[in-house]
Design a protein around this motif. Sequence first.
Motif, PDB file in Angstrom:
ATOM      1  N   MET A   1       0.846  -1.177   0.000  1.00 31.17           N
ATOM      2  CA  MET A   1       0.000   0.000   0.000  1.00 31.17           C
ATOM      3  C   MET A   1       0.889   1.238   0.000  1.00 31.17           C
ATOM      4  O   MET A   1       1.243   1.769   1.039  1.00 31.17           O
ATOM      5  CB  MET A   1      -0.897   0.010   1.230  1.00 31.17           C
ATOM      6  CG  MET A   1      -1.787  -1.167   1.382  1.00 31.17           C
ATOM      7  SD  MET A   1      -3.419  -0.732   0.786  1.00 31.17           S
ATOM      8  CE  MET A   1      -4.205  -2.287   0.856  1.00 31.17           C
ATOM      9  N   ALA A  41      -9.975   0.559  -3.427  1.00 29.24           N
ATOM     10  CA  ALA A  41      -9.822   0.094  -2.047  1.00 29.24           C
ATOM     11  C   ALA A  41      -9.379  -1.364  -1.958  1.00 29.24           C
ATOM     12  O   ALA A  41      -9.022  -1.831  -0.872  1.00 29.24           O
ATOM     13  CB  ALA A  41     -11.129   0.292  -1.284  1.00 29.24           C
ATOM     14  N   GLU A  43      -7.139  -4.693  -2.133  1.00 30.57           N
ATOM     15  CA  GLU A  43      -5.746  -4.914  -1.763  1.00 30.57           C
ATOM     16  C   GLU A  43      -4.834  -4.970  -2.983  1.00 30.57           C
ATOM     17  O   GLU A  43      -3.677  -4.546  -2.931  1.00 30.57           O
ATOM     18  CB  GLU A  43      -5.624  -6.215  -0.958  1.00 30.57           C
ATOM     19  CG  GLU A  43      -4.308  -6.334  -0.251  1.00 30.57           C
ATOM     20  CD  GLU A  43      -4.296  -7.464   0.742  1.00 30.57           C
ATOM     21  OE1 GLU A  43      -3.342  -8.247   0.700  1.00 30.57           O
ATOM     22  OE2 GLU A  43      -5.239  -7.562   1.543  1.00 30.57           O
ATOM     23  N   TYR A  47      -3.455   0.982  -3.002  1.00 36.58           N
ATOM     24  CA  TYR A  47      -3.660   2.364  -2.563  1.00 36.58           C
ATOM     25  C   TYR A  47      -3.812   2.376  -1.051  1.00 36.58           C
ATOM     26  O   TYR A  47      -4.685   1.724  -0.498  1.00 36.58           O
ATOM     27  CB  TYR A  47      -4.891   2.989  -3.228  1.00 36.58           C
ATOM     28  CG  TYR A  47      -4.651   3.326  -4.670  1.00 36.58           C
ATOM     29  CD1 TYR A  47      -3.890   4.435  -5.014  1.00 36.58           C
ATOM     30  CD2 TYR A  47      -5.146   2.526  -5.693  1.00 36.58           C
ATOM     31  CE1 TYR A  47      -3.635   4.741  -6.332  1.00 36.58           C
ATOM     32  CE2 TYR A  47      -4.898   2.828  -7.016  1.00 36.58           C
ATOM     33  CZ  TYR A  47      -4.137   3.931  -7.326  1.00 36.58           C
ATOM     34  OH  TYR A  47      -3.882   4.225  -8.642  1.00 36.58           O
ATOM     35  N   GLY A  48      -2.959   3.123  -0.371  1.00 37.60           N
ATOM     36  CA  GLY A  48      -3.024   3.238   1.072  1.00 37.60           C
ATOM     37  C   GLY A  48      -3.891   4.403   1.511  1.00 37.60           C
ATOM     38  O   GLY A  48      -4.423   4.406   2.608  1.00 37.60           O
ATOM     39  N   ILE A  49      -3.985   5.415   0.634  1.00 37.08           N
ATOM     40  CA  ILE A  49      -4.798   6.597   0.917  1.00 37.08           C
ATOM     41  C   ILE A  49      -5.649   6.888  -0.304  1.00 37.08           C
ATOM     42  O   ILE A  49      -5.141   6.883  -1.433  1.00 37.08           O
ATOM     43  CB  ILE A  49      -3.929   7.818   1.245  1.00 37.08           C
ATOM     44  CG1 ILE A  49      -3.070   7.556   2.478  1.00 37.08           C
ATOM     45  CG2 ILE A  49      -4.787   9.068   1.441  1.00 37.08           C
ATOM     46  CD1 ILE A  49      -2.037   8.627   2.761  1.00 37.08           C
ATOM     47  N   LEU A  72      -6.688   0.061   6.450  1.00 37.64           N
ATOM     48  CA  LEU A  72      -6.262   0.533   5.126  1.00 37.64           C
ATOM     49  C   LEU A  72      -7.249   0.073   4.085  1.00 37.64           C
ATOM     50  O   LEU A  72      -7.798  -1.022   4.202  1.00 37.64           O
ATOM     51  CB  LEU A  72      -4.875  -0.010   4.774  1.00 37.64           C
ATOM     52  CG  LEU A  72      -3.715   0.585   5.553  1.00 37.64           C
ATOM     53  CD1 LEU A  72      -2.434  -0.147   5.201  1.00 37.64           C
ATOM     54  CD2 LEU A  72      -3.558   2.060   5.300  1.00 37.64           C
ATOM     55  N   PRO A  73      -7.489   0.855   3.105  1.00 37.01           N
ATOM     56  CA  PRO A  73      -6.944   2.183   2.860  1.00 37.01           C
ATOM     57  C   PRO A  73      -7.659   3.232   3.703  1.00 37.01           C
ATOM     58  O   PRO A  73      -8.809   3.048   4.105  1.00 37.01           O
ATOM     59  CB  PRO A  73      -7.227   2.408   1.379  1.00 37.01           C
ATOM     60  CG  PRO A  73      -8.499   1.655   1.138  1.00 37.01           C
ATOM     61  CD  PRO A  73      -8.413   0.448   2.027  1.00 37.01           C
TER      62      PRO A  73
END
Length: 109
Positions: A1, A41, A43, A47-49, A72-73
């Motif tokens: 992420m 969103a 895995e 994307y972490g944010i 996360l995210p």
Amino acid sequence: MDRIAVIGDYDSIYGFGALGLDLFPVSTDDPEAAATLRQLASEESRYGIIYITEELAASLKDVVDKYARQPLPAIIPIPGVKNNTGVGVEMVKHSVEQSVGSDILFGKD
């Protein structure tokens, strides 16, 4: 992420491209908006944010709420160029209340 995405109407998010963030322009009436958010969103997307315009977050509340319970995210509402709902401020307020056990904005109207 290790990636950051921005999703919302093009006029509200295009400036984030200059910062090197990945842009995903969608409108609130786009039938694929929820699917796009779910894909970001996932895995596999790494994307972490995910920044999301307030208007879109309000229209996809059920999807946003699903991911709010996961570490996360991080899905963070941002103001758009129009139709801001205040949901971003409310989410930050709620997070602070959970963290410190008190409403830090009490009496500040």
